[in-house]
Scaffold this motif. Structure first.
Motif, PDB file in Angstrom:
ATOM      1  N   VAL A   1       7.609  14.314   7.949  1.00  0.00           N
ATOM      2  CA  VAL A   1       8.886  14.283   8.666  1.00  0.00           C
ATOM      3  C   VAL A   1       9.890  15.201   7.975  1.00  0.00           C
ATOM      4  CG1 VAL A   1      10.795  12.799   9.414  1.00  0.00           C
ATOM      5  CG2 VAL A   1       8.451  11.917   9.436  1.00  0.00           C
ATOM      6  N   LEU A   2       9.939  15.110   6.650  1.00  0.00           N
ATOM      7  CA  LEU A   2      10.865  15.924   5.863  1.00  0.00           C
ATOM      8  C   LEU A   2      10.572  17.416   6.031  1.00  0.00           C
ATOM      9  CD1 LEU A   2      13.208  15.575   3.835  1.00  0.00           C
ATOM     10  CD2 LEU A   2      11.502  15.633   2.007  1.00  0.00           C
ATOM     11  N   MET A  21      13.306  20.018   7.561  1.00  0.00           N
ATOM     12  CA  MET A  21      14.015  20.956   6.679  1.00  0.00           C
ATOM     13  C   MET A  21      13.232  22.222   6.362  1.00  0.00           C
ATOM     14  SD  MET A  21      15.834  18.237   4.078  1.00  0.00           S
ATOM     15  CE  MET A  21      17.053  19.415   3.488  1.00  0.00           C
ATOM     16  N   GLY A  22      12.020  22.328   6.902  1.00  0.00           N
ATOM     17  CA  GLY A  22      11.155  23.451   6.565  1.00  0.00           C
ATOM     18  C   GLY A  22      11.676  24.801   7.007  1.00  0.00           C
ATOM     19  N   GLU A  23      12.483  24.820   8.065  1.00  0.00           N
ATOM     20  CA  GLU A  23      12.993  26.106   8.560  1.00  0.00           C
ATOM     21  C   GLU A  23      13.936  26.741   7.538  1.00  0.00           C
ATOM     22  OE1 GLU A  23      15.768  27.959  12.161  1.00  0.00           O
ATOM     23  OE2 GLU A  23      15.147  25.849  12.232  1.00  0.00           O
ATOM     24  N   PHE A  24      14.804  25.926   6.947  1.00  0.00           N
ATOM     25  CA  PHE A  24      15.780  26.478   6.000  1.00  0.00           C
ATOM     26  C   PHE A  24      15.266  26.474   4.569  1.00  0.00           C
ATOM     27  CE2 PHE A  24      19.776  27.158   3.835  1.00  0.00           C
ATOM     28  CZ  PHE A  24      20.398  28.063   4.682  1.00  0.00           C
ATOM     29  N   GLU A  55       0.851  -1.192   0.000  1.00  0.00           N
ATOM     30  CA  GLU A  55       0.000   0.000   0.000  1.00  0.00           C
ATOM     31  C   GLU A  55       0.890   1.247   0.000  1.00  0.00           C
ATOM     32  OE1 GLU A  55      -3.275  -0.013  -0.207  1.00  0.00           O
ATOM     33  OE2 GLU A  55      -3.414  -2.213  -0.137  1.00  0.00           O
ATOM     34  N   PRO A  56       0.383   2.380  -0.493  1.00  0.00           N
ATOM     35  CA  PRO A  56       1.181   3.616  -0.493  1.00  0.00           C
ATOM     36  C   PRO A  56       1.627   3.988   0.916  1.00  0.00           C
ATOM     37  CG  PRO A  56      -0.761   3.885  -1.886  1.00  0.00           C
ATOM     38  CD  PRO A  56      -0.924   2.573  -1.170  1.00  0.00           C
ATOM     39  N   PHE A  57       2.916   4.311   1.072  1.00  0.00           N
ATOM     40  CA  PHE A  57       3.416   4.710   2.394  1.00  0.00           C
ATOM     41  C   PHE A  57       4.490   5.789   2.324  1.00  0.00           C
ATOM     42  CE2 PHE A  57       6.813   1.961   1.149  1.00  0.00           C
ATOM     43  CZ  PHE A  57       7.928   2.339   1.886  1.00  0.00           C
ATOM     44  N   ILE A  58       5.135   5.943   1.172  1.00  0.00           N
ATOM     45  CA  ILE A  58       6.237   6.904   1.069  1.00  0.00           C
ATOM     46  C   ILE A  58       5.738   8.324   1.300  1.00  0.00           C
ATOM     47  CG2 ILE A  58       7.970   7.861  -0.520  1.00  0.00           C
ATOM     48  CD1 ILE A  58       8.214   5.049  -1.732  1.00  0.00           C
ATOM     49  N   ASN A  59       4.498   8.590   0.916  1.00  0.00           N
ATOM     50  CA  ASN A  59       3.918   9.927   1.120  1.00  0.00           C
ATOM     51  C   ASN A  59       3.887  10.320   2.600  1.00  0.00           C
ATOM     52  OD1 ASN A  59       0.873   9.372   2.143  1.00  0.00           O
ATOM     53  ND2 ASN A  59       1.469   7.808   0.648  1.00  0.00           N
TER      54      ASN A  59
END
Length: 878
Positions: free
Chosen positions: A349-350, A354-357, A340-344
């Protein structure tokens, strides 16, 4: 040290050395036709190295998102199998554009690594270019002498052209480089073997972390080198490898750049990842580790590419992104048992990590998640189909070796890498002929390479030092001189000439708007300009021939008919963008656009189909603004902060400078470099032709304006007149059409009833023709019915019992159709699939199709192929 702190310290260090810190450019390049993705830190600065622009500061530093999966720099197949290759990675870099050179670059690199990051000097080795007599490039004595003052000479290594001479491409700026390598092995291992002999030998714990490139030369088309007028420094340090060295790890994947993602995969799959410190792991655990490394690496590449505007697709950059994602899905499917789809689920987490930079991954988080989930679901279905097709190939194979061409067909059609096919076949005690697979792969690559082969000559400079000026906002023709030309020969377009002018009214393709066409006119001749593009800050005018006298003066004339239509569509795009945000909500963001003379296309984020009522509201909104005759308000050079403060919309995926151009039509305010009407009244009218999905959460509208709308309404009127004439000019046309439809429905029901009765009559006749093959009741025959009748007949025969395999062919109106019915028991027990059967047999009637495992159909064009298709059907049950 945390990775966030490592990144900050690098930027703070170079800021203290007088460098301007700039943000990362998008990973997806929109203004460089020579590159598909940003594959190095220097890519966004190419125009400065080439002398086509001036940087806002001669010293710059940043961290750049890079993607290396195609062309010269292709690390994809290494990813997952080792501990230090990646598809997407960060490149920390500092640049000097004609300012400092080797002394400062080398000393600062050493200072940062040994004094700020405190890497022990005994863990570092450096390399210097040994020279190349064939190209008359000497040994880099200057770099050697500088390094001698910093490090023992026995830690300085001479490197050849492959390792220590960096080139932007086949042509362009290049020069010797000095690499810094770190040895992170244990003391015991260092005592056994010197790290010096392991440098550049693919040892996982003796790796290059920093490359200092000294741009001294320009590579010409004939391969020769010439000195650049100014010397530049271009450095790049692998962020992930630096984190490995500073965090005391022996694998990039054991650093906090990757561990949060790995922990999420462990949580989802219930499987454990073992760090690089663990020795003597089982073969099964090693496969799990590789799969997890592939997934956590690939999700970063795919997520950032989508966030920067590149959706997965079947062509170009979109195909590369789809291929990366499918590689990750396939590793999860095969080695982590994820069906089943899971990578999404890793995107969250990503984004947190990394959202700050990189704020784009945070702002586009929902879109990225939806697109990846949809791609996963689609490819998992494809994998399932491919597995069933492989079973059929195995069943048809005599012996234990499958054709390599068939294995390649699985790769080409279903994205099955050959190692997956080999793995599945191995489990069945079989293999495939690798030489045939490789030959098919090579033939495909050769075709692709031949189609894209390009030969580019050096620029012939006629007026040195000219700074080209674009005057197209104010005029559509003016007097010009040619400043440089070059010849480009490609398989796709043939011989073309790229012409640069001292000033030009021709708009180069950009921001969704196509490039202008027109002419260069002199006293003696006229040269057609067939396109205009921008490359490395140069506006290139494309022509199929050069003027006889390239030094003459010309009048550059834009084709104003085409430009006028284009400008109407571009201004209407701005108005429609505002309309969509007003009517659907402010979540709507542009995700791509095309503006040409014929129509406009606009992709935007929205998670539901736009209803007919909403479409009418959008049309009414735009047409009201057209009727209001809103004047164009243009701000040519406004600080970007001021424009954003005034409510300007930044176009998706575009790169902006400190000052921008802002376009206003009433409440519509956008940053835009394109050509627009002076007043919305010039647009005349706006009409939406279509609305549909492009990807998960992405919709597309196509629309027209101006003369195209007049033609559309004229065509609609002609069609209505033709309908009236066909219906014998009734007083009420709509009522006549409804009556005709009612009659048609009644007749169809009567025909369906007759066909069902005919099918029942055939049931007994065909039941007697069923053959028993290996316990399967088989029949393949042509019947005199339409496709619906054939379906009814198949289901009628299906009531006779289990183990039925039926292929019925029809040729209603000379249109061949194959229908396959398989009893559900056979689907489960024998792994037969009607969809795969009709796809295979459909080839004989020059068509294809699909459906459910127990019933599927295929249409085609070749009626004469029915006989062979029916003859081949028996192969599936023999």
């Amino acid at each position: 040290m945390k990775s966030q702190d490592i990144r900050k310290q690098f930027l703070q260090f170079f800021e203290s050395k007088g460098h301007l810190i700039v943000p990362s450019a998008p990973i997806v390049l929109k203004d460089d036709p020579t590159l598909m993705f940003n594959n190095s830190g220097m890519a966004q600065f190419k125009e400065f190295f080439l002398g086509n622009g001036t940087p806002k500061c001669p010293r710059i530093a940043d961290t750049q998102k890079c993607l290396r999966v195609s062309g010269k720099h292709n690390d994809l197949e290494d990813v997952g199998f080792d501990t230090y290759h990646h598809t997407m990675f960060e490149m920390l870099g500092n640049w000097s554009f004609g300012d400092y050179f080797k002394k400062e670059a080398i000393n600062w690199a050493w200072e940062l690594l040994t004094e700020v990051y405190k890497i022990p000097k005994e863990n570092l080795y450096v390399s210097v270019f040994e020279g190349n007599p064939e190209e008359n490039v000497p040994f880099d004595q200057e770099a050697w002498d500088i390094w001698k003052t910093l490090i023992d000479e026995d830690r300085i290594i001479l490197g050849n052209k492959k390792d220590n001479f960096w080139e932007m491409g086949d042509q362009g700026p290049c020069g010797p480089c000095s690499e810094i390598h770190v040895d992170i092995r244990s003391a015991e291992e260092k005592a056994k073997v010197s790290g010096k002999i392991l440098v550049n030998n693919d040892h996982p714990q003796v790796v290059e972390i920093w490359n200092n490139v000294f741009m001294e030369f320009n590579r010409k088309a004939d391969g020769s080198l010439e000195k650049l007028p100014a010397q530049h420094v271009d450095t790049g340090m692998g962020f992930e490898r630096l984190c490995m060295a500073l965090q005391g790890k022996t694998s990039n994947y054991d650093t906090d750049v990757f561990t949060p993602l790995i922990e999420k995969v462990e949580q989802i799959t219930g499987l454990k990842y073992t760090s690089n410190e663990v020795k003597d792991i089982t073969e099964e655990q090693n496969k799990t580790n590789i799969a997890i490394r592939v997934i956590v690496d690939h999700v970063r590449a795919v997520a950032f590419a989508i966030a920067d505007g590149q959706l997965p697709s079947n062509t170009g950059a979109g195909y590369v992104i789809r291929r990366i994602l499918r590689r990750a899905i396939r590793y999860g499917f095969t080695f982590l048992n994820t069906k089943e789809p899971f990578i999404n689920k890793l995107v969250e987490v990503l984004a947190d990590q990394m959202g700050e930079f990189f704020p784009e991954i945070k702002s586009q988080q929902q879109l990225v998640t939806n697109v990846i989930r949809e791609e996963e679901a689609s490819f998992l279905r494809t994998l399932d189909q491919g597995l069933q097709l492989l079973d059929i190939v195995v069943a048809k194979t005599k012996g234990d070796e499958v054709s390599g061409e068939k294995a390649f067909e699985l790769y080409d059609t279903f994205g099955f890498p050959k190692d997956l096919t080999a793995l599945i076949l191995k489990e069945k005690g079989m293999s495939f002929k690798e030489s045939e697979f490789d030959a098919s792969m090579k033939a495909q690559k050769d075709r692709s390479r031949a189609a894209s082969e390009v030969s580019t000559e050096d620029w012939k400079v006629l007026i040195p030092g000219n700074v080209e000026k674009f005057v197209g906002y104010d005029q559509t023709e003016n007097e010009v001189k040619i400043t440089r030309i070059r010849k480009v020969d490609s398989k796709k377009d043939g011989i073309l000439y790229q012409i640069v002018l001292d000033n030009t009214p021709f708009y180069p393709e950009g921001g969704g708007q196509v490039g202008d066409k027109g002419t260069l006119v002199s006293a003696n001749e006229t040269i057609d300009i067939i396109d205009t593009k921008k490359e490395n800050n140069l506006i290139l005018h494309f022509a199929k021939q050069l003027p006889e006298n390239i030094e003459a003066s010309f009048i550059a004339k834009v084709n104003t008919d085409l430009l006028t239509s284009t400008s109407k569509n571009h201004s209407a795009t701005h108005l429609m963008h505002l309309a969509l945000r007003t009517i659907l909500g402010t979540h709507v963001e542009q995700k791509g656009s095309l503006v040409n003379p014929n129509h406009l296309r606009f992709d935007f984020s929205h998670f539901a189909k736009v209803t007919e009522e909403e479409i009418r509201k959008v049309e009414d909104f735009v047409n009201t603004r057209i009727e209001e005759q809103l004047p164009l308000v243009e701000h040519r050079s406004i600080p970007i902060q001021q424009a954003m403060a005034q409510g300007a919309m930044a176009l998706f995926g575009e790169k902006y400078g400190d000052t921008v151009r802002m376009i206003e039509f009433g409440d519509s305010k956008e940053l835009c470099g394109g050509i627009h009407v002076k007043n919305t009244g010039e647009i005349w009218h706006f009409k939406i032709l279509s609305e549909g999905a492009v990807a998960a959460g992405i919709r597309r509208i196509e629309a027209i304006t101006g003369d195209a709308v007049k033609h559309y309404f004229s065509q609609q009127e002609s069609d209505l007149d033709a309908i009236k004439e066909t219906l014998k000019n009734p007083q009420d046309t709509l009522k006549a059409v409804v009556s005709l439809q009612d009659d048609n429905v009644k007749l169809k029901k009567q025909i369906e009833q007759l066909l069902k009765e005919k099918a029942k009559g055939l049931k007994g006749e065909l039941a007697s023709q069923l053959q028993d093959i290996n316990g399967i009741k088989f029949l393949a025959t042509q019947v005199d019915l339409n496709p619906d009748g054939a379906k009814d007949l198949a289901y009628e025969l299906g009531t006779l019992g289990t183990n039925l395999f039926l292929v019925l062919a029809t040729a209603d109106d000379d249109k061949p159709m194959l229908s396959c019915y398989i009893s559900k028991e056979l689907v489960a027990e024998k792994n037969l699939n009607a969809g795969i059967v009709v796809r295979e047999l459909g080839k004989y009637i020059q068509g294809g199709g699909g459906g459910q495992p127990f019933f599927a159909t295929a249409g085609g064009k070749n009626v004469s192929g029915i006989k062979e298709a029916l003859e081949k059907a028996i192969d599936f049950v023999k």
